[in-house]
Design an enzyme around this catalytic site. Structure first.
Site, PDB file in Angstrom:
ATOM      1  N   ASP A  86       0.797  -1.218   0.000  1.00 14.74           N
ATOM      2  CA  ASP A  86       0.000   0.000   0.000  1.00 14.74           C
ATOM      3  C   ASP A  86       0.835   1.276   0.000  1.00 14.74           C
ATOM      4  OD1 ASP A  86       0.751  -0.962   2.538  1.00 14.74           O
ATOM      5  OD2 ASP A  86      -0.758   0.235   3.560  1.00 14.74           O
ATOM      6  N   GLU A 106      -0.497  -2.292   5.050  1.00  9.46           N
ATOM      7  CA  GLU A 106       0.410  -2.242   6.208  1.00  9.46           C
ATOM      8  C   GLU A 106       0.300  -0.914   6.938  1.00  9.46           C
ATOM      9  OE1 GLU A 106       3.680  -1.117   8.597  1.00  9.46           O
ATOM     10  OE2 GLU A 106       3.459  -0.272   6.581  1.00  9.46           O
ATOM     11  N   GLU A 107      -0.046   0.148   6.220  1.00  6.28           N
ATOM     12  CA  GLU A 107       0.042   1.493   6.765  1.00  6.28           C
ATOM     13  C   GLU A 107      -1.152   1.927   7.623  1.00  6.28           C
ATOM     14  OE1 GLU A 107       2.549   3.338   6.753  1.00  6.28           O
ATOM     15  OE2 GLU A 107       3.803   2.921   5.018  1.00  6.28           O
ATOM     16  N   HIS A 115       7.912   8.652   4.656  1.00  6.46           N
ATOM     17  CA  HIS A 115       6.654   9.390   4.791  1.00  6.46           C
ATOM     18  C   HIS A 115       6.819  10.880   4.459  1.00  6.46           C
ATOM     19  CE1 HIS A 115       4.395   6.214   7.413  1.00  6.46           C
ATOM     20  NE2 HIS A 115       5.292   5.643   6.633  1.00  6.46           N
TER      21      HIS A 115
END
Length: 396
Positions: free
Chosen positions: A77, A135-136, A360
């Site tokens: 993702d 996962e996020e 990020h």
């Protein structure tokens, strides 16, 4: 079939990675990504399981020799971040980008699957290539993948994260706890709104909230064993509508990071206690939603030892390091609660290629050479586990 050079393998992974980088999909929405992965795996002649834990994909390579079942994992993702890089392969999707390297993880695992399918005679047992969604974003994809039975008969699992905080060409992991548990909280305080010039007729939720924010700064320093790592961060504060109005509602949200169960429980209890006590002291009411997120990533000691032995032999001791405990979280933790395994970092930072931004960040990128390093680590770890299996079987 002509043997592909390492440069050719890297070139192919770069093509996959850049396509995926241009076409990111957010957590729980990896529809086209899943389709692309499945098509590539099928083109290698690998059996494919689709819709695992949502949009997850598992490739299954069955060798000609009985042996263990090794699972290798990549996450799929992207993040809700606008890509600010000025590259030919920048995200083409507004408000979404692969800002954590998951595009590289997928390309690496595709490369690993393709390599192993072309060199099947070098492997034994079964290798499963897990492309995991979400996962996020809590509750995460790993738990759903496990619930779908993906770990059935799996002996060991390995995961790799391309990691820009360490330089290209290095490898890192640690035995035991490696990455923190991540819990979130959302708190609303409700007072009584009124005129800014007549505070005695109101209950000021902002004053109560400001006190709560300050009180929470004492949780780690005064309630947690100083030898146990812990973090409490207030991430958002919202309250008020005008300069002369006493706000009736005040909200905050934050995150808590810990490594052991006792500290995790203490942090949760203290957040609840302080919220209740502060609200009571100011005559306000409260509502709290405390979300228990991913558990800590705890590597199996034996598999962590395998990483250090394998990486040292394959790449040289000077390129292998022990990583300190890190406060970011990873839902790979759920797999490690079920079966032995190891989570590993592969250095992907490089001044020369502009891979200098943190994960990020809207300008995040990584040195693509790291994908070849990661592919080789996956291959070596799989072979090492197989060699131990053969040895133990012979001596049984």
């Amino acid at each position: 079939m002509r043997e592909r050079s390492l440069d050719e393998w890297l070139d192919q992974m770069i093509v996959w990675r850049r396509y995926l980088h241009q076409n990111p999909e957010l957590s729980f929405h990896e529809v086209n990504t899943s389709r692309f992965i499945a098509e590539q795996l099928e083109s290698f002649g690998i059996k494919v399981m689709k819709n695992v834990g949502g949009h997850g994909v598992i490739g299954i390579l069955q060798t000609n020799v009985p042996g263990p079942v090794v699972m290798l994992r990549a996450d799929m993702d992207a993040l809700p971040i606008q890509d600010e890089k000025e590259t030919a392969y920048k995200s083409q999707v507004d408000g979404a980008m692969h800002a954590c390297g998951h595009d590289g993880h997928m390309a690496t695992l595709l490369g690993t699957a393709a390599y192993m399918s072309e060199h099947i005679e070098d492997f034994i047992g079964e290798v499963r290539f897990l492309f995991q969604p979400a996962e996020e974003l809590l509750p995460g994809g790993a738990a759903k993948v496990i619930a779908d039975g993906a770990l059935a008969d799996v002996d060991v699992i390995y995961g790799i994260h391309l990691w820009t905080p360490i330089p290209l060409g290095t490898y890192a992991s640690t035995p035991g706890a490696m990455m923190a548990a991540a819990d979130d909280f959302y708190i609303e305080l409700t007072g009584k709104g009124g005129h800014g010039g007549m505070p005695h007729n109101s209950i000021d939720s902002i004053v109560a909230g400001a006190s709560l924010v300050l009180q929470m700064q004492s949780v780690v320093s005064r309630s947690v064993d100083p030898l146990q790592p812990a973090v409490l961060t207030i991430g958002t504060i919202k309250g008020g509508s005008a300069q002369n109005v006493i706000a009736e509602n005040f909200t905050i949200s934050g995150t808590v990071r810990t490594f052991d169960a006792e500290t995790r429980s203490i942090m949760k209890d203290r957040v609840h206690q302080l919220t209740e006590q502060v609200a009571s002291a100011y005559g306000a009411t409260y509502n709290i939603n405390y979300v228990m997120g991913y558990p800590p990533v705890v590597n199996d000691d034996k598999e962590a030892a395998r990483f250090f032995d394998t990486a040292t032999k394959a790449f040289g001791a000077e390129r292998v390091r022990v990583t300190p405990k890190l406060m970011p979280a990873e839902d790979f933790a759920y797999y490690l609660q079920e079966i032995p395994g190891c989570f590993m970092f592969v250095g992907a930072g490089s001044d020369n290629t502009g891979a200098i931004y943190s994960h990020h960040h809207p300008k995040f990128d990584f040195d693509e050479q790291a994908m070849l390093d990661a592919m080789q680590l996956f291959i070596q770890m799989t072979k090492s586990y197989a060699e131990e299996y053969i040895t133990s079987t012979v001596h049984a």
